[in-house]
Write a protein that holds these residues in place. Structure first.
Motif, PDB file in Angstrom:
ATOM      1  N   PHE A  63       0.827  -1.212   0.000  1.00  0.00           N
ATOM      2  CA  PHE A  63       0.000   0.000   0.000  1.00  0.00           C
ATOM      3  C   PHE A  63       0.861   1.263   0.000  1.00  0.00           C
ATOM      4  O   PHE A  63       0.918   1.996  -0.987  1.00  0.00           O
ATOM      5  N   LEU A  64       1.565   1.503   1.118  1.00  0.00           N
ATOM      6  CA  LEU A  64       2.379   2.719   1.192  1.00  0.00           C
ATOM      7  C   LEU A  64       3.511   2.703   0.164  1.00  0.00           C
ATOM      8  O   LEU A  64       3.796   3.723  -0.475  1.00  0.00           O
ATOM      9  N   GLY A  65       4.148   1.553  -0.005  1.00  0.00           N
ATOM     10  CA  GLY A  65       5.245   1.460  -0.962  1.00  0.00           C
ATOM     11  C   GLY A  65       4.796   1.747  -2.377  1.00  0.00           C
ATOM     12  O   GLY A  65       5.477   2.455  -3.130  1.00  0.00           O
ATOM     13  N   SER A  66       3.646   1.214  -2.763  1.00  0.00           N
ATOM     14  CA  SER A  66       3.147   1.443  -4.117  1.00  0.00           C
ATOM     15  C   SER A  66       2.794   2.905  -4.330  1.00  0.00           C
ATOM     16  O   SER A  66       3.035   3.467  -5.404  1.00  0.00           O
ATOM     17  N   ILE A  67       2.208   3.529  -3.314  1.00  0.00           N
ATOM     18  CA  ILE A  67       1.841   4.944  -3.443  1.00  0.00           C
ATOM     19  C   ILE A  67       3.083   5.820  -3.544  1.00  0.00           C
ATOM     20  O   ILE A  67       3.215   6.641  -4.449  1.00  0.00           O
ATOM     21  N   ILE A  68       4.020   5.623  -2.632  1.00  0.00           N
ATOM     22  CA  ILE A  68       5.195   6.509  -2.572  1.00  0.00           C
ATOM     23  C   ILE A  68       6.102   6.303  -3.783  1.00  0.00           C
ATOM     24  O   ILE A  68       6.431   7.239  -4.505  1.00  0.00           O
ATOM     25  N   THR A  69       6.501   5.043  -4.038  1.00  0.00           N
ATOM     26  CA  THR A  69       7.412   4.796  -5.160  1.00  0.00           C
ATOM     27  C   THR A  69       6.722   5.037  -6.484  1.00  0.00           C
ATOM     28  O   THR A  69       7.312   5.561  -7.420  1.00  0.00           O
ATOM     29  N   GLY A  70       5.440   4.665  -6.573  1.00  0.00           N
ATOM     30  CA  GLY A  70       4.713   4.895  -7.815  1.00  0.00           C
ATOM     31  C   GLY A  70       4.575   6.361  -8.114  1.00  0.00           C
ATOM     32  O   GLY A  70       4.723   6.812  -9.254  1.00  0.00           O
TER      33      GLY A  70
END
Length: 768
Positions: free
Chosen positions: A473-480
């Protein structure tokens, strides 16, 4: 930039994939040769027989009734027909309540989606903010909060929606918590007699120089629970013995196989080479070889068993203590036994099927150190996993791939390839990365020392949820966001970066839509197909099955997999609640997932999975707590997002939402959670009274005597040599003791804290 057409192509791919899985499943499930793969639970219960033994030769393997192929979706209504009480009786309360998680999702998101598409979507769509910005966006993003201009009064709509969604979610959660708590208490009250209803696990038994652990436990409970104590079983470190017994079972299986093979063809006696994998070494008669190996292992097992029984170091400072009544067990399990709170620790014993025996041999004092080590390891596992997550997200950035690999540009720009890369590849790549994670987390839980399978699965589920929250969740939002808006990050002032991130977060909805379709739609359809178990079963049948026992093991369907399934469901709760206000277009995809998964897993629970244990829905507080976390995260993200949109007047109004949600959680925790961690004495007394009236001559001691003996002591050949259970005694007990201190001093023992006899020389102490 993913467009509506790209999402449409991805949706078409996943819908067709799911439909293809259903078609193939409908064909495979009605073939007689696959019957044990798709209906193993009924075989385990002894309510289904193999169709291979009847009919013509071809009909034994292929279904020749062409009318059955027309009704290829009849399994869906069949899965919904079984009433919930019958489902509980058939599969247990754990399985029935697990299905209620999907129902809870439908109850929460169907009304929320209706409200969002009626009010929020028109408010978002009737703006042109994104058209006049320099951000990368798609037509779907026009339905999100990103399309509303900075400082607009339309944000009041989203604040009202946040309140409405929160109150509705809390109402559903309260209703479900109350319902499941009642189901649990009713299940415990109506359930048949089980050993764990009368038994507590005692740990950290203090050492005593004059008495063994068994004598010390018996003495302590006869003194402190004189009218309720019945019997006990000490915990042995039998891990080495267990390995020997398992090895002997394998040898027996091979011996049975070769004996059957020789009986069918006595002209040639089987032989093998004794070297590695039978590739070299002396050639020997295989039946004689395995017979001698079994005899050798039997001797080693006998020596190891004697070593365990006679060596005090093999006895752990723990015991399963059983009581005459459920009331007595409840009192002991839920009270402090000694003035020193670190010794004589008591808690409910897991049911015998639920005990993870290997971890009972772990010294209690080492558990704290083990959990510290695993906490550090989990921290590094979680945060270093951001590297492959960032790589996965870069796959969704077509421009980045073309810059790095310009020679692929003509291929990538093809419409089908481009849609596949943006709409399918990131989700499936992320899914592949997560395949091995559950096994790693389960190993971590085992190392921590949990003594029950349910405890292992619940801890593993908690870690899996944390991992997915941070990385998926957070990783996909931030890196994306960083990859997608990289050019804007470089060419704008630092003060504008928070606004860009705030606008871009709702625009990640397109990635999560593809993830839901890949993992949720196609993944659930793949679950019912059971392709991997199907292939493994037939490979075992053709190449590995040697005996009838092997055939039963090849049919083993496994369990529901709470440690992986429940955290995955919680990810959808998180996505739905976070994006309900921000980008409601995600909600229909989540609703389809919950509806489809409910039907599929209901079918699997009825026909396939066979639970190893029954915890009476003890996991529901975890489910409730994680949904509450998702609600609070959605509120905090909305506050952060609105702050970037210069909607400062919203902060005082929205700050009350997390406070109210936490208050609601504390209310539910105090009102309903005790039903999941304690057993009311009133319920225990009622159950005991009814049982005494119905079975006045019940010999409870024989029922409990060996209920918690280690499995290696229960085999036919390797059973413990304990004497038959004694008759239930109603006369006052005498407490034997070997302590010299009992003879020399009238003071209480510093080890047990029990009251001594005034007769210094007496070695037996009557309990009146």
């Amino acid at each position: 930039m993913a467009t509506i057409s790209d999402i449409g192509v991805a949706a078409a791919i996943n819908i067709l994939t799911a439909f293809a899985f259903f078609i193939v499943f409908a064909i495979l499930r009605i073939q007689p040769v696959n019957d044990r793969v798709y209906f193993p639970k009924w075989y385990i219960k002894g309510l289904r027989s193999s169709p291979l033994g009847t009919g013509a030769f071809v009909g034994k393997f292929v279904n020749l009734d062409f009318r059955s192929y027309v009704r290829f979706l009849n399994w869906m209504p069949a899965a919904l027909q079984m009433p919930e009480p019958e489902l509980i009786d058939h599969a247990g309360l754990d399985s029935a309540v697990y299905l209620r998680i999907y129902l809870t999702g439908l109850k929460i998101f169907v009304p929320i989606a209706f409200l969002a598409f009626t009010i929020s979507v028109p408010v978002n769509w009737t703006n042109n903010t994104l058209e006049h910005s320099n951000l990368t966006y798609s037509d779907l993003d026009k339905l999100s909060i990103s399309n509303i201009p900075t400082g607009s009064c339309r944000f009041w709509t989203h604040m009202v929606m946040a309140y409405a969604f929160t109150f509705w979610t809390c109402y559903v959660l309260k209703t479900e918590y109350e319902t499941v708590a009642k189901m649990r208490l009713h299940f415990l009250a109506s359930e048949k007699r089980r050993p764990d209803q009368f038994t507590v696990l005692v740990r950290n038994v203090p050492p005593d120089p004059d008495e063994s652990v068994s004598e010390l436990v018996e003495h302590f409970f006869l003194v402190n629970h004189p009218s309720d104590y019945l019997t006990h079983q000490v915990v042995y470190n039998a891990n080495e013995l267990s390995n020997l017994v398992n090895e002997k079972k394998k040898m027996k299986n091979w011996l049975d196989y070769y004996q059957i093979k020789y009986s069918r063809n006595q002209s040639r006696k089987p032989s093998l080479k004794t070297g590695f994998l039978g590739l070299w070494g002396n050639r020997v008669d295989v039946i004689d070889h395995y017979t001698s190996e079994i005899e050798r292992l039997s001797r080693e097992i006998s020596l190891e068993r004697d070593k365990i029984v006679n060596n005090p170091k093999s006895i752990m400072p723990a015991a399963f203590v059983s009581f005459k009544t459920r009331w007595g067990a409840a009192v002991c399990a839920q009270t402090q036994q000694s003035r020193n709170p670190t010794i004589w620790l008591t808690g409910w014993a897991p049911e015998p099927r639920d005990v993870y025996w290997d971890n009972l041999a772990i010294p209690f004092v080492s558990l704290t150190l083990r959990r510290l080590v695993i906490a550090v390891a989990f921290f590094f596992l979680t945060f270093f996993f951001m590297i492959p997550i960032a790589f996965v997200q870069s796959l969704a950035n077509i421009e980045g791939i073309e810059k790095a690999l310009p020679f692929l540009k003509p291929i990538i720009e093809m419409k089908v390839i481009k849609s596949f890369i943006q709409g399918f590849l990131p989700g499936i790549a992320l899914k592949i990365f997560l395949i091995f994670l559950p096994s790693i987390l389960m190993l971590m839980s085992k190392f921590e020392g949990f003594i029950s399978l349910s405890g292992l699965e619940r801890r593993s589920a908690a870690r899996y949820y944390i991992f997915q929250f941070i990385n998926v969740f957070l990783g996909s939002i931030i890196t994306g966001t960083a990859f997608q808006q990289l050019d804007n990050f470089i060419h704008q002032s630092a003060t504008q970066i928070p606004k860009t991130v705030g606008v871009s977060i709702p625009m990640k909805a397109t990635f999560f839509i593809t993830y839901i379709m890949v993992d949720g739609w196609a993944g659930v359809a793949g679950e019912i197909l059971r392709l991997k178990p199907l292939i493994i079963y037939h490979l075992k049948i053709f190449f590995l099955v040697k005996t009838e026992k092997d055939k039963k093991e090849a049919m083993d369907p496994g369990t529901l997999g709470f440690n992986t399934g429940e955290p995955q469901i919680q990810l959808y709760f998180l996505l739905g609640l976070v994006y309900a206000v921000v980008s409601p277009i995600l909600l229909p995809f989540i609703i389809v997932f919950f509806a489809l998964a409910f039907v599929v897993y209901r079918h699997q629970i009825i026909n396939v999975y066979n639970q190893e244990y029954e915890s009476a829905a003890a996991f529901w507080p975890d489910v409730h707590g994680r949904i509450i976390v998702a609600v609070i995260v959605s509120q905090l993200l909305l506050m952060g997002l609105l702050s970037t949109k210069e909607a400062a007047q919203s902060t005082p109004l929205l700050i009350t939402l997390p406070i109210l949600t936490i208050w609601f959680h504390l209310f539910c925790k105090g009102r309903y959670e005790p039903a999941f961690v304690r057993y009311p004495l009133q319920e225990a007394m009622m159950k005991d009274t009814l049982e005494r009236a119905r079975e006045p001559n019940l010999n409870l001691k024989s029922f409990l005597q060996n209920a918690y003996s280690h499995p290696v002591f229960k085999g036919e050949d390797d059973s413990d040599s304990d004497e038959a259970p004694e008759e239930f005694e109603k006369e006052p007990h005498l407490v034997p003791t070997k302590r010299q201190s009992r003879r020399n001093t009238p003071l209480p023992s510093k080890h047990s804290g029990s009251v001594p006899s005034s007769q210094h020389e007496a070695r037996d102490y009557p309990l009146l």
